[in-house]
Enzyme design. Sequence first.
Site, mmCIF file in Angstrom:
data_model
loop_
_atom_site.group_PDB
_atom_site.id
_atom_site.type_symbol
_atom_site.label_atom_id
_atom_site.label_comp_id
_atom_site.label_asym_id
_atom_site.label_seq_id
_atom_site.Cartn_x
_atom_site.Cartn_y
_atom_site.Cartn_z
ATOM 1 N N ALA A 1 0.770 -1.344 0.043
ATOM 2 C CA ALA A 1 -0.079 0.016 -0.151
ATOM 3 C C ALA A 1 0.773 1.192 0.069
ATOM 4 C CB ALA A 1 -0.734 -0.030 1.162
ATOM 5 N N TYR B 1 3.818 -14.926 -14.867
ATOM 6 C CA TYR B 1 3.125 -14.064 -14.191
ATOM 7 C C TYR B 1 1.572 -14.409 -14.546
ATOM 8 C CZ TYR B 1 0.773 -9.615 -13.681
ATOM 9 O OH TYR B 1 -0.284 -8.587 -13.132
#
Length: 304
Positions: free
Chosen positions: A23, A172
């Site tokens: 964050a 990914y």
Amino acid sequence: MSDNWTAQNIPDQHGRVAIVTGANTGLGFETARMLAARGAAVVLAVRDIEKGTRAAARMTGDVTVQALDLTSLESIRSAAADLRAAHSRIDLLINNAGVMYTPKQTTADGFELQFGTNHLGHFALTGLLLDRLLPVPGSRVVTVSSTGHRIRAAIHFDDLQWENSYSRVAAYGQAKLANLMFTYELQRRLAPHGATVAVAAHPGVSNTELVRNAPAAFRVPITWLAPLLTQKAEMGALPTLRAATDPAVLGGQYYGPGNRGEIRGHPKLVNSSPESHDQAAQQRLWTVSEELTGVRFPLNRVVR
């Protein structure tokens, strides 16, 4: 459900505790910032405490910082212990942090970096914190996936750690596919317990630093076409925020940008690939993830 859902639609969050991984920048920063602005007590779970502290200083509201390195099971267990000590209840766990298209590397525990960080790290963290969510009405686990779950994506059970060969794009894709499979399997396991639900989201193509490791063939077009093909992090965070806060959201749903191709736009309910709904693969991935992390979830009954 609104087709033009914005941050203004986020309900009041006072009294709620939200943990957001990754964050300190990008989508995670915007997610945490908007939750804090609406009254939530927000924990920035980040690898770099200094960056997290600087990010918290740019937010308004009740914001604290917790050290968390998703590439280390030791760090994950330590962070979970700190969070459990600090919070008797958790309303939102937002599994946002991630790495993308990295060169071949391994985590501290020997896992391929993208799979280890994006999936196994969040799997372990969720399992270690889940009993703080289970008694809380309306609590949610929101895991951020990607449209990349469709690109060369499969769960390579015969070589999960890419020891025999390596493709950063395919790795990914596997990690982001795993995020969705985890969400769907977790929701089935949560269903008998009632209070907590699991939801997934993806940001479309957002203008963040996540693409810094992309192959040049991808990175150059993104750089040149960014104004047309990407959206700001504030918009990219909206699918996650809707998945986390919209009262109409149901467990097992998946939210992304609403424009064609799910590249940009206001968040709406979207579909994931057929592979992501393979229940046998979901169950197998869950079992393997438990074995690799050593984390068992406090869930006994499973609806099939």
